[in-house]
Design a protein around this motif. Structure first.
Motif, PDB file in Angstrom:
ATOM      1  N   ILE A   1      52.059  90.902  57.837  1.00 60.25           N
ATOM      2  CA  ILE A   1      51.521  90.682  56.498  1.00 60.25           C
ATOM      3  C   ILE A   1      50.003  90.715  56.582  1.00 60.25           C
ATOM      4  N   ASP A   2      49.397  91.755  56.023  1.00 60.05           N
ATOM      5  CA  ASP A   2      47.944  91.873  55.940  1.00 60.05           C
ATOM      6  C   ASP A   2      47.273  91.645  57.301  1.00 60.05           C
ATOM      7  N   GLY A   3      47.808  92.289  58.332  1.00 57.32           N
ATOM      8  CA  GLY A   3      47.206  92.188  59.655  1.00 57.32           C
ATOM      9  C   GLY A   3      47.638  90.988  60.465  1.00 57.32           C
ATOM     10  N   LEU A   4      48.571  90.197  59.961  1.00 57.74           N
ATOM     11  CA  LEU A   4      49.093  89.042  60.696  1.00 57.74           C
ATOM     12  C   LEU A   4      50.520  89.336  61.134  1.00 57.74           C
ATOM     13  N   ASN A   5      50.771  89.243  62.432  1.00 60.50           N
ATOM     14  CA  ASN A   5      52.119  89.390  62.969  1.00 60.50           C
ATOM     15  C   ASN A   5      52.864  88.074  62.769  1.00 60.50           C
TER      16      ASN A   5
ATOM     17  N   ALA B   1      50.795  87.784  50.939  1.00 60.14           N
ATOM     18  CA  ALA B   1      49.445  88.344  50.915  1.00 60.14           C
ATOM     19  C   ALA B   1      48.948  88.352  49.477  1.00 60.14           C
ATOM     20  N   THR B   2      47.793  87.744  49.234  1.00 58.57           N
ATOM     21  CA  THR B   2      47.199  87.684  47.902  1.00 58.57           C
ATOM     22  C   THR B   2      45.752  88.143  47.986  1.00 58.57           C
ATOM     23  N   GLU B   3      45.093  88.249  46.833  1.00 65.46           N
ATOM     24  CA  GLU B   3      43.684  88.609  46.821  1.00 65.46           C
ATOM     25  C   GLU B   3      42.809  87.497  47.375  1.00 65.46           C
ATOM     26  N   HIS B   4      43.367  86.311  47.530  1.00 66.31           N
ATOM     27  CA  HIS B   4      42.620  85.178  48.070  1.00 66.31           C
ATOM     28  C   HIS B   4      42.826  85.029  49.572  1.00 66.31           C
ATOM     29  N   GLY B   5      43.688  85.831  50.157  1.00 64.04           N
ATOM     30  CA  GLY B   5      44.042  85.738  51.562  1.00 64.04           C
ATOM     31  C   GLY B   5      45.548  85.580  51.706  1.00 64.04           C
TER      32      GLY B   5
ATOM     33  N   GLY C   1      38.475  75.981  60.700  1.00 57.08           N
ATOM     34  CA  GLY C   1      37.875  76.913  61.633  1.00 57.08           C
ATOM     35  C   GLY C   1      38.391  78.324  61.420  1.00 57.08           C
ATOM     36  N   ARG C   2      38.168  79.174  62.423  1.00 53.23           N
ATOM     37  CA  ARG C   2      38.521  80.589  62.308  1.00 53.23           C
ATOM     38  C   ARG C   2      39.614  80.950  63.299  1.00 53.23           C
ATOM     39  N   LEU C   3      40.605  81.675  62.817  1.00 56.29           N
ATOM     40  CA  LEU C   3      41.660  82.197  63.676  1.00 56.29           C
ATOM     41  C   LEU C   3      41.204  83.548  64.210  1.00 56.29           C
ATOM     42  N   LEU C   4      40.870  83.581  65.485  1.00 56.93           N
ATOM     43  CA  LEU C   4      40.322  84.788  66.089  1.00 56.93           C
ATOM     44  C   LEU C   4      41.425  85.798  66.376  1.00 56.93           C
ATOM     45  N   PRO C   5      41.082  87.074  66.482  1.00 58.70           N
ATOM     46  CA  PRO C   5      42.084  88.083  66.844  1.00 58.70           C
ATOM     47  C   PRO C   5      42.781  87.723  68.153  1.00 58.70           C
ATOM     48  N   GLY C   6      44.103  87.819  68.165  1.00 60.82           N
ATOM     49  CA  GLY C   6      44.905  87.476  69.336  1.00 60.82           C
ATOM     50  C   GLY C   6      45.378  86.037  69.342  1.00 60.82           C
ATOM     51  N   GLU C   7      44.755  85.168  68.539  1.00 59.18           N
ATOM     52  CA  GLU C   7      45.190  83.778  68.474  1.00 59.18           C
ATOM     53  C   GLU C   7      46.319  83.630  67.463  1.00 59.18           C
ATOM     54  N   GLY C   8      47.083  82.541  67.606  1.00 59.29           N
ATOM     55  CA  GLY C   8      48.236  82.331  66.743  1.00 59.29           C
ATOM     56  C   GLY C   8      48.294  80.915  66.203  1.00 59.29           C
ATOM     57  N   LEU C   9      49.153  80.724  65.230  1.00 59.88           N
ATOM     58  CA  LEU C   9      49.436  79.409  64.663  1.00 59.88           C
ATOM     59  C   LEU C   9      50.937  79.163  64.732  1.00 59.88           C
TER      60      LEU C   9
ATOM     61  N   ILE D   1      44.728  81.896  54.932  1.00 62.02           N
ATOM     62  CA  ILE D   1      44.052  82.606  56.012  1.00 62.02           C
ATOM     63  C   ILE D   1      43.311  83.783  55.389  1.00 62.02           C
ATOM     64  N   ARG D   2      42.006  83.714  55.388  1.00 65.44           N
ATOM     65  CA  ARG D   2      41.200  84.714  54.697  1.00 65.44           C
ATOM     66  C   ARG D   2      40.969  85.921  55.595  1.00 65.44           C
TER      67      ARG D   2
END
Length: 317
Positions: A62-66, A89-93, A226-234, A175-176
């Motif tokens: 979804i919008d670049g999130l696996n 996925a929305t216009e707000h993130g 904070g920021r979720l960096l590329p490669g990191e997960g939740l 998640i923006r």
């Protein structure tokens, strides 16, 4: 019974009569069994369609999130329980909800439907995460009022009624595009931040009370995470995971299971999901006493260039 053979007293006649009765009875049993199996298959087909509408499978990205998600009902034979999740996925993130209705199994499905239906509309309509949460609160209140009207009339407020004890824990994430994460939490377990060989609480702030028993505060400010960096997960979960017990009453060790899932390897949502689910089933002997829901996502977006003098960091509280 009117057959002349059945009225004879000889051993041979009795054997023949018994054989006839056995054949007729076996035929009737097989006919009923086939009819019940056809009805059961139809019920399962309808239940599967209802489950897909209510707790529909999430797309793998979804919008670049696996993303990988699944849930397990504590009621045998129930495909949907009291846990809920959705990502849109929305216009707000990308907005994500994870919730847990009081109780479990089939009795909680109505509340799950009310909350999920409201989120799927509000996630697009509301510019602020606080507005989404207020919409969920109003949807839950309407659902509980309708439940009260469906019950037999009573005098005054009954504190022992099911509606009086109904509540829902809710976690909202936004998640923006730049990876910034904001959250609102009403009594739900906080997510964990996953990196290669690293598991950290995303936030340590006190959550708000669950939806239902208490009104939301006048000011709703989303928690910056904070920021979720590329490669990191939740890793998002319901309390049925951490509260799962074995035969000795020991709780499921969630943190060690997560650490094992990301040790010396990149974050793979599907692998994390399988590892934790398998661990919970082993720990409980295949019989969890509460609904379990998991949602794992990884940022697969390209790393955005940072402005000079700025450093990307996480700010768990």
């Amino acid at each position: 019974m009117a057959c002349p053979l059945a009225q004879q007293n000889g051993v041979g006649a009795r054997i023949v009569t018994s054989a006839v009765f056995f054949a007729v009875g076996a035929g009737l049993i097989l006919h009923v069994r086939r009819a019940l199996l056809r009805e059961l298959r139809q019920i399962r087909k309808v239940a599967g369609a209802a489950q897909d509408v209510l707790l529909r499978p999430l797309p793998p990205s979804i919008d670049g999130l696996n993303i990988a998600a699944a849930q397990l009902s504590a009621d045998r034979g129930a495909g949907v329980g009291g846990d809920l999740y959705e990502a849109i996925a929305t216009e707000h993130g990308v907005r994500v909800v994870m919730g847990d209705v009081r109780g479990h199994g089939l009795g909680a499905i109505g509340t799950v439907a009310a909350v999920l239906g409201s989120f799927r509309e509000a996630a697009h309509d509301e510019p602020e995460l606080g507005g989404v949460l207020r919409r969920l609160e109003r949807a839950l209140a309407r659902h509980l009022r309708q439940g009260d009207r469906a019950d037999p009339p009573s005098t005054g407020f009954d504190p022992d009624s099911p509606a009086a004890e109904e509540f829902v824990t809710v976690l909202l994430l936004e998640i923006r595009r730049d990876g910034e994460v904001h959250a609102l939490n009403c009594g739900h377990p906080w997510p964990y931040l996953l990196g290669r060989g690293r598991v950290l609480p995303l936030v340590r702030a006190e959550p708000l009370p669950p939806l239902g028993p208490f009104p939301l505060p006048a000011a709703l400010v989303a928690e910056p995470c904070g920021r979720l960096l590329p490669g990191e997960g939740l890793f998002l979960h319901t309390d049925g995971v951490e509260d799962a017990r074995d035969t000795r009453g020991q709780f499921f060790p969630l943190l060690p299971a997560l650490a094992e899932a990301v040790r010396d390897r990149p974050v793979v949502p599907q692998a994390v999901l399988r590892t934790v689910f398998a661990g919970v089933l082993r720990h409980t002997g295949g019989r969890p006493t509460d609904d379990v829901a998991l949602l794992v996502l990884r940022n697969d977006r390209r790393r955005l260039p940072l402005k000079r003098g700025r450093v990307s960091h996480h700010a768990p509280r």
